[in-house]
Design a protein around this motif. Structure first.
Motif, PDB file in Angstrom:
ATOM      1  N   SER A  36       0.835  -1.190   0.000  1.00  0.00           N
ATOM      2  CA  SER A  36       0.000   0.000   0.000  1.00  0.00           C
ATOM      3  C   SER A  36       0.877   1.251   0.000  1.00  0.00           C
ATOM      4  CB  SER A  36      -0.905   0.002   1.236  1.00  0.00           C
ATOM      5  OG  SER A  36      -1.489   1.270   1.421  1.00  0.00           O
TER       6      SER A  36
ATOM      7  N   TYR B 151      -2.524  12.916  -3.762  1.00  0.00           N
ATOM      8  CA  TYR B 151      -2.590  11.718  -4.596  1.00  0.00           C
ATOM      9  C   TYR B 151      -3.951  11.041  -4.458  1.00  0.00           C
ATOM     10  CZ  TYR B 151      -2.233   6.836  -5.873  1.00  0.00           C
ATOM     11  OH  TYR B 151      -2.497   5.603  -6.400  1.00  0.00           O
ATOM     12  N   TYR B 152      -4.386  10.815  -3.208  1.00  0.00           N
ATOM     13  CA  TYR B 152      -5.662  10.121  -3.016  1.00  0.00           C
ATOM     14  C   TYR B 152      -6.854  10.981  -3.440  1.00  0.00           C
ATOM     15  CZ  TYR B 152      -3.686   6.054  -0.705  1.00  0.00           C
ATOM     16  OH  TYR B 152      -3.003   4.894  -0.438  1.00  0.00           O
TER      17      TYR B 152
ATOM     18  N   SER C 255      -6.237   8.744  -7.566  1.00  0.00           N
ATOM     19  CA  SER C 255      -6.485   7.365  -7.134  1.00  0.00           C
ATOM     20  C   SER C 255      -7.824   6.815  -7.604  1.00  0.00           C
ATOM     21  CB  SER C 255      -6.425   7.291  -5.599  1.00  0.00           C
ATOM     22  OG  SER C 255      -7.492   8.024  -5.024  1.00  0.00           O
ATOM     23  N   TRP C 256      -8.516   7.551  -8.495  1.00  0.00           N
ATOM     24  CA  TRP C 256      -9.891   7.173  -8.816  1.00  0.00           C
ATOM     25  C   TRP C 256      -9.983   5.951  -9.721  1.00  0.00           C
ATOM     26  CZ3 TRP C 256     -13.699   9.151  -6.036  1.00  0.00           C
ATOM     27  CH2 TRP C 256     -13.413  10.315  -5.317  1.00  0.00           C
TER      28      TRP C 256
ATOM     29  N   ARG D  29      -8.168   3.300  -9.238  1.00  0.00           N
ATOM     30  CA  ARG D  29      -7.849   2.129  -8.425  1.00  0.00           C
ATOM     31  C   ARG D  29      -9.117   1.536  -7.805  1.00  0.00           C
ATOM     32  NH1 ARG D  29      -3.525   3.296  -4.004  1.00  0.00           N
ATOM     33  NH2 ARG D  29      -4.192   1.170  -3.537  1.00  0.00           N
TER      34      ARG D  29
ATOM     35  N   GLN E 236     -11.210   8.311  -0.070  1.00  0.00           N
ATOM     36  CA  GLN E 236     -10.477   7.394  -0.928  1.00  0.00           C
ATOM     37  C   GLN E 236      -9.489   6.535  -0.135  1.00  0.00           C
ATOM     38  OE1 GLN E 236     -12.299   7.050  -3.629  1.00  0.00           O
ATOM     39  NE2 GLN E 236     -10.466   7.039  -4.917  1.00  0.00           N
ATOM     40  N   THR E 237      -8.867   7.137   0.850  1.00  0.00           N
ATOM     41  CA  THR E 237      -7.898   6.400   1.673  1.00  0.00           C
ATOM     42  C   THR E 237      -8.584   5.281   2.447  1.00  0.00           C
ATOM     43  OG1 THR E 237      -6.634   8.447   1.935  1.00  0.00           O
ATOM     44  CG2 THR E 237      -6.064   6.634   3.375  1.00  0.00           C
TER      45      THR E 237
ATOM     46  N   LEU F 113      -9.589   2.446  -0.155  1.00  0.00           N
ATOM     47  CA  LEU F 113      -8.516   1.723  -0.840  1.00  0.00           C
ATOM     48  C   LEU F 113      -7.496   1.091   0.096  1.00  0.00           C
ATOM     49  CD1 LEU F 113      -7.850   4.313  -3.707  1.00  0.00           C
ATOM     50  CD2 LEU F 113      -9.235   2.226  -3.795  1.00  0.00           C
ATOM     51  N   ASN F 114      -7.640   1.304   1.390  1.00  0.00           N
ATOM     52  CA  ASN F 114      -6.658   0.764   2.339  1.00  0.00           C
ATOM     53  C   ASN F 114      -7.332   0.025   3.489  1.00  0.00           C
ATOM     54  OD1 ASN F 114      -3.820   1.999   1.528  1.00  0.00           O
ATOM     55  ND2 ASN F 114      -5.332   3.620   1.274  1.00  0.00           N
TER      56      ASN F 114
END
Length: 349
Positions: free
Chosen positions: A137, A167-168, A172-173, A175, A241-242, A245-246
């Motif tokens: 990650s 970035y996020y 990151s869209w 991903r 987003q974080t 995606l995490n």
């Protein structure tokens, strides 16, 4: 009891700091205290008080923020500048170069920090290339690479944290959230994302409504408020987003757990001393000192599914890349039973 002692110590240090400042001020102004013909020894004593003793007292008052050489030098420079106003000019004349030398030293430190920023920019392309080749990650891997290749300086940590935020928020869209037996979400059965979206809507409406009204009253204040609101919207988008995606991730010898941009932690399996599950975990006081919680916000008060007790304190990374050590971690998951099964297998092996 502990808080009372800490406050009493802070009050003592504050009283000593006030005594240092007042005594040095009146030493040059009270007729009852005669000034010797050679006043240099008295001035040197005042400079030592304001450049060394006073900064040490301030550091003792704010010891929770940690003792660093940069903080000491910053307070020392401030103390020498204050000395210029406390000590009358006729006595300070032989030493008038000292504040300028101190400001120059602070300037060199600032230049060194700017140099670190240029070093980060230089290494950023190679760091990004390495991240694309890894399966880890970016939330965890990017700050680690930055520390290894550039520096662990607080300024660099803040810049790395802000880079992750942008970035996020913007890149990151495409991903998709990782799936599989090793991944466990913390937010899907809560209203965390909906709550953040609601905050974004509220900020946008406030910006539209208040900005134009405030623009007529104070242009500068309206611009500052606009910048803060835009930053807040970007932060909440990145935080959504974080979280998506995490998810909590089980690695070979450790787990990675995070809850948005403001909280993340790597927990080696061999660092876990014991685990409280379900009903026992729900009795945990989430305000306990030394406990970090990874519990998504919900309309109702949420309880942890498990509380991990560590053999020794572990570091967690918080907002703006700040680090703090914790002795326990409280976690609430969407699939607690499956998490328990996988974690116990990891601990057993």
């Amino acid at each position: 009891m502990v808080l009372t002692r800490l406050r009493s110590k802070q009050s003592l240090f504050a009283a000593l700091l006030l005594l240092v400042l007042v005594s040095n001020y009146f030493a040059y102004r009270l007729p009852a205290i005669p000034m010797p013909d050679d006043s240099r020894a008295v001035v040197i004593g005042s400079l030592l008080d304001l450049a060394i003793v006073a900064p040490l007292l301030i550091l003792a008052m704010t010891r929770k923020k940690g003792f660093t050489l940069k903080r000491f030098i910053t307070f020392m420079v401030i103390g020498l500048v204050v000395a210029r106003f406390i000590i009358p000019s006729e006595y300070f004349e032989p030493f008038k170069f000292i504040p300028y030398a101190a400001i120059g030293l602070e300037g060199l430190i600032v230049l060194a920090e700017i140099g670190l920023l240029f070093l980060l920019v230089k290494h950023l392309p190679s760091i990004l290339r390495e991240l694309k080749q890894e399966s880890n990650s970016g939330l965890f891997a990017f700050p680690t690479h930055v520390k290894e290749r550039v520096s662990s300086h607080p300024l660099i940590s803040i810049v790395a944290a802000e880079t992750l935020m942008f970035y996020y928020a913007f890149a990151s869209w495409k991903r998709k959230p990782p799936t599989g037996e090793a991944f466990f979400s913390l937010h899907q059965k809560t209203s965390l994302l909906a709550f953040n979206i609601m905050l974004i809507h509220a900020i946008v409406i406030e910006t539209i409504g208040i900005h134009w009204w405030l623009h007529e009253k104070s242009m500068i204040l309206s611009i500052v408020l606009l910048v803060l609101n835009v930053y807040s919207v970007i932060y909440f988008i990145a935080d959504i987003q974080t979280v998506r995606l995490n998810p909590l991730t089980m690695k070979e010898n450790r787990m990675q757990v995070s809850l948005g941009l403001g909280k993340r932690m790597e927990i080696p399996f061999d660092a876990i001393n014991k685990i409280d599950w379900f009903e026992e975990a729900a009795q945990c006081n989430l305000k306990s000192k030394g406990l970090v919680e990874f519990i998504a916000r919900d309309l109702e008060e949420a309880k942890p599914n498990c509380v991990l007790h560590f053999k020794e304190p572990l570091k967690a990374t918080l907002f703006m890349g700040m680090e703090k050590t914790y002795e326990m971690a409280a976690i609430r998951l969407d699939e607690p039973e499956r998490f328990r099964e996988v974690l116990e297998k990891k601990l057993g092996s």
